[in-house]
Design an enzyme around this catalytic site. Structure first.
Site, PDB file in Angstrom:
ATOM      1  N   CYS A 206       0.848  -1.180   0.000  1.00  0.00           N
ATOM      2  CA  CYS A 206       0.000   0.000   0.000  1.00  0.00           C
ATOM      3  C   CYS A 206       0.893   1.243   0.000  1.00  0.00           C
ATOM      4  CB  CYS A 206      -0.902  -0.005   1.233  1.00  0.00           C
ATOM      5  SG  CYS A 206      -1.852   1.518   1.425  1.00  0.00           S
TER       6      CYS A 206
ATOM      7  N   ASP B 263       0.120  -5.958   0.313  1.00  0.00           N
ATOM      8  CA  ASP B 263      -1.123  -6.280  -0.379  1.00  0.00           C
ATOM      9  C   ASP B 263      -0.910  -7.601  -1.107  1.00  0.00           C
ATOM     10  OD1 ASP B 263      -2.556  -3.979   0.345  1.00  0.00           O
ATOM     11  OD2 ASP B 263      -1.689  -2.838  -1.299  1.00  0.00           O
TER      12      ASP B 263
ATOM     13  N   TYR C  41      -4.259  -0.726  -5.908  1.00  0.00           N
ATOM     14  CA  TYR C  41      -4.719  -1.856  -6.717  1.00  0.00           C
ATOM     15  C   TYR C  41      -5.062  -1.440  -8.147  1.00  0.00           C
ATOM     16  CZ  TYR C  41      -5.859  -4.036  -2.143  1.00  0.00           C
ATOM     17  OH  TYR C  41      -5.832  -4.542  -0.882  1.00  0.00           O
ATOM     18  N   GLU C  42      -5.799  -0.346  -8.254  1.00  0.00           N
ATOM     19  CA  GLU C  42      -6.264   0.121  -9.566  1.00  0.00           C
ATOM     20  C   GLU C  42      -5.095   0.469 -10.479  1.00  0.00           C
ATOM     21  OE1 GLU C  42      -9.261   0.941  -6.376  1.00  0.00           O
ATOM     22  OE2 GLU C  42      -7.111   1.309  -6.584  1.00  0.00           O
TER      23      GLU C  42
ATOM     24  N   VAL D 223       3.949 -14.357 -24.462  1.00  0.00           N
ATOM     25  CA  VAL D 223       4.969 -14.033 -23.471  1.00  0.00           C
ATOM     26  C   VAL D 223       5.578 -15.314 -22.904  1.00  0.00           C
ATOM     27  CG1 VAL D 223       3.396 -13.887 -21.478  1.00  0.00           C
ATOM     28  CG2 VAL D 223       5.523 -12.554 -21.487  1.00  0.00           C
ATOM     29  N   GLU D 224       6.874 -15.315 -22.762  1.00  0.00           N
ATOM     30  CA  GLU D 224       7.578 -16.422 -22.133  1.00  0.00           C
ATOM     31  C   GLU D 224       7.288 -16.330 -20.638  1.00  0.00           C
ATOM     32  OE1 GLU D 224      10.248 -18.798 -20.113  1.00  0.00           O
ATOM     33  OE2 GLU D 224      10.489 -16.625 -19.993  1.00  0.00           O
ATOM     34  N   LEU D 225       6.827 -17.427 -20.040  1.00  0.00           N
ATOM     35  CA  LEU D 225       6.270 -17.386 -18.687  1.00  0.00           C
ATOM     36  C   LEU D 225       7.278 -17.058 -17.583  1.00  0.00           C
ATOM     37  CD1 LEU D 225       3.679 -20.287 -18.867  1.00  0.00           C
ATOM     38  CD2 LEU D 225       3.288 -17.820 -19.041  1.00  0.00           C
TER      39      LEU D 225
END
Length: 134
Positions: free
Chosen positions: A49, A56, A90-91, A71-73
């Site tokens: 936060c 969080d 968060y947003e 995307v390569e993981l």
């Protein structure tokens, strides 16, 4: 906005520390044959936060239809780990991940959903979407 800086006992990183350098786009070999939907889930996502520095926790779900690249993981995992000590709401986290992945992968469609655990009795689910224009 009230400052909680005096209560922090450790450093909270700024969002600028997160880079896309490690993301590895791989050519999608079936781009001319068919569209697919890829869903990736990271159930152990953490950030902090920006107000309090408290951790969080949540799940980041990435759903996309690739155009030329997937995307390569492992590279995605290292990218997401950068947020561990970053202070972001968060947003902003969901939108930042979406923006970074769209820039690197240039998908036809992408949706990033952050499903964050309860804090103070409230849960938060943030969904950011991108759709390529023709």
């Amino acid at each position: 906005m009230k400052s909680y800086d005096h209560t922090l006992r450790y450093t909270v990183d700024k969002p600028e520390v997160v880079t896309t350098d490690m993301l590895d786009p791989i050519e999608y070999a079936y781009q001319s044959k068919r569209d697919i939907v890829i869903t990736i889930s990271q159930p152990e996502f953490t950030s902090v936060c920006p107000m309090t520095g408290l951790p969080d926790f949540g799940t980041i779900n990435i759903r996309y239809t690739p155009d030329q690249f997937i995307v390569e993981l492992k590279s995605l995992k290292y990218y997401l780990l950068q947020f561990r000590n970053v202070g972001m709401f968060y947003e902003h986290v969901s939108n930042r991940i979406l923006d970074d992945l769209v820039t690197v992968l240039k998908p036809k469609f992408m949706e990033v959903t952050g499903d964050f655990t309860s804090r103070g009795g409230l849960t938060t689910n943030v969904c950011a979407r991108y759709e390529a224009t023709s």
